[in-house]
Design an enzyme around this catalytic site. Sequence first.
Site, PDB file in Angstrom:
ATOM      1  N   GLU A  24     -10.438   7.658   4.209  1.00 15.22           N
ATOM      2  CA  GLU A  24     -11.139   6.771   5.120  1.00 15.22           C
ATOM      3  C   GLU A  24     -10.287   5.514   5.264  1.00 15.22           C
ATOM      4  OE1 GLU A  24     -11.754   6.935   1.934  1.00 15.22           O
ATOM      5  OE2 GLU A  24     -11.441   4.816   1.442  1.00 15.22           O
ATOM      6  N   SER A  31       1.613  -9.696  -0.983  1.00 14.18           N
ATOM      7  CA  SER A  31       1.312  -8.269  -0.838  1.00 14.18           C
ATOM      8  C   SER A  31       1.682  -7.678   0.521  1.00 14.18           C
ATOM      9  CB  SER A  31      -0.175  -8.017  -1.119  1.00 14.18           C
ATOM     10  OG  SER A  31      -0.991  -8.845  -0.308  1.00 14.18           O
ATOM     11  N   LYS A  89       0.809  -1.222   0.000  1.00  8.32           N
ATOM     12  CA  LYS A  89       0.000   0.000   0.000  1.00  8.32           C
ATOM     13  C   LYS A  89       0.844   1.276   0.000  1.00  8.32           C
ATOM     14  CE  LYS A  89      -4.551  -1.321   1.649  1.00  8.32           C
ATOM     15  NZ  LYS A  89      -4.416  -2.739   2.071  1.00  8.32           N
TER      16      LYS A  89
END
Length: 400
Positions: free
Chosen positions: A114, A380, A92
Site C-alpha cells: 500500500e 532522509s 526508502k
Amino acid sequence: MSYLKNFPNQEGYFGEFGGAFLPPELEPHFEEINQAYLTLGRSADFLNELKYIRKHYQGRPTPVYYAHNLSREIGAHIYMKREDLNHSGAHKLNHCMAEALLAKHMGKTKLIAETGAGQHGVALATAAAYFGMECEIHMGEIDIAKEAPNVTRMKLLGANVVPVSFGGRSLKEAVDSAFQSYVPQADTALFAIGSVVGPHPFPMMVRNFQSVVGYESREQFLEMVGELPDQVGACVGGGSNAMGMFAGFIDDENVTLNGVEPLGKGTKLGEHSATMTYGKPGMIHGFKCMLLSDEEGNPAPVHSIASGLDYPGVGPEHSHLKMEGKVNYHGVTDKETLDAFYKLSSKEGIIPALESSHAVAWAMKHGQENPGSTILINLSGRGDKDIDYVTENFGFGENL
Ligand SMILES: *Cc1c(COP(=O)(O)O)cnc(C)c1O
C-alpha cells in the site's frame, strides 16, 4: 553490537511492543517471510548481491556533509547524512531493494504494497523494475488525486496502481485492500511494508536493511572529525530512517539519540502526529506500539505538513526505546519545519524533504541552546516533491 542482537525477541517483541496479530490466513505467510529472512537473508549470496546493488545502482555510500554555513550561523557543528542523494531521492530505497532481493531469493515474482503519499510506492516500483518483477500498489482515491506526480512515477516505473474506493479512500483502506489482494497471491508475491512498522518480522527486517545508514555514518564521521558526534537525530514517522541511523550508534554510551516527530499546527488530537508526546500503548495494523487513539482506542486522525510523517502509530522499537529512556523524542511544529526548509535551501543549496526538515529544525534548535556541540542528523530525502506545495502556500521564505 550487543543491543541489536538482543532485540526483538523470537516472537518479535521489543519489550511490551511489537508482535504479530494477524488473521489466521496470513499467519503462515508472515512466518514464511520470517524464516526466509533468517536463512536466505543472511546468506553470503544475498549479502554480496545487496552490497553490489547499493554501490552500483543506489550510489552508496552517500556522503556525510558538514553544513558549514548553517553551523556558523547557529554556533554549533551540524553534519548531515545525505540520504537525499540515495537513488530515487530518499532512504526508502534501502529497504525496498533488500525486500525485493529477498522476494527474488524466495522465488517470488511480484511485490505488493500500500502507499499513502506515494513515496513507498515509488521506491518499491523502482526495486520491482530493477528485478524485473511485477508490482501492485494500492492507493486511496483521495491520495491519488493529491499526489499525481507520484502516481505518474509509479506508472512510468511499470507498476499497477490499484485505486481504493471504499471507506475513507486513504491509507488505512489501502492497507486493507493490499492485504486482501495479497492473500490469494501469497505463493508468488511478497507483501513489502514501507517502514519499521507492521507485524513481525518487518520492524526487525526493515531496521536491519536500513542500518547501512548508521554504519556508514559512524565510519564517515570518525574519519572526518576524529571522534563521535555528541548528538544524533532523525525524523520519525513510522521510524525507518531513524532506526537505520540509530543502529550505528546505539551501543555508544556518549552519543545521545534523538527522534523528531511532528507537533503540526496545535496540541489538540487531529492537529499533530506526535505519537511519543501524546500517545499511549495501543494496537494498529497487527502490532503493538505507542498510538494516538480516540476514546474507543481506535487510531485517531493525525496531521503533519510532511505527509510521510502523518501516521497515528510508530515502530514498536521506538516505543520501547522511549520507555527505556534510550532515545529522546522531541516535537517540532509545521512552522519550525518550514523555517528549516527555507534555511537549508538558501544557506547550503540543499532542498530537503519536509519530513527531513523536521530533523534540521531540531538540530538548529539544539545547536542554538548548546553552542559548540556536534550534531549529526539523517537528511532522509530531497524536497523536490514538496516545492510546489510549499511555495504556493507559503511563498519563498521572505518573512524569515
Ligand atoms: C517516508 C519518509 C519518511 C518517514 O518514514 P520513516 O519510516 O519514519 O523514516 C521520512 N523522510 C522521507 C524523505 C520519507 O520519504
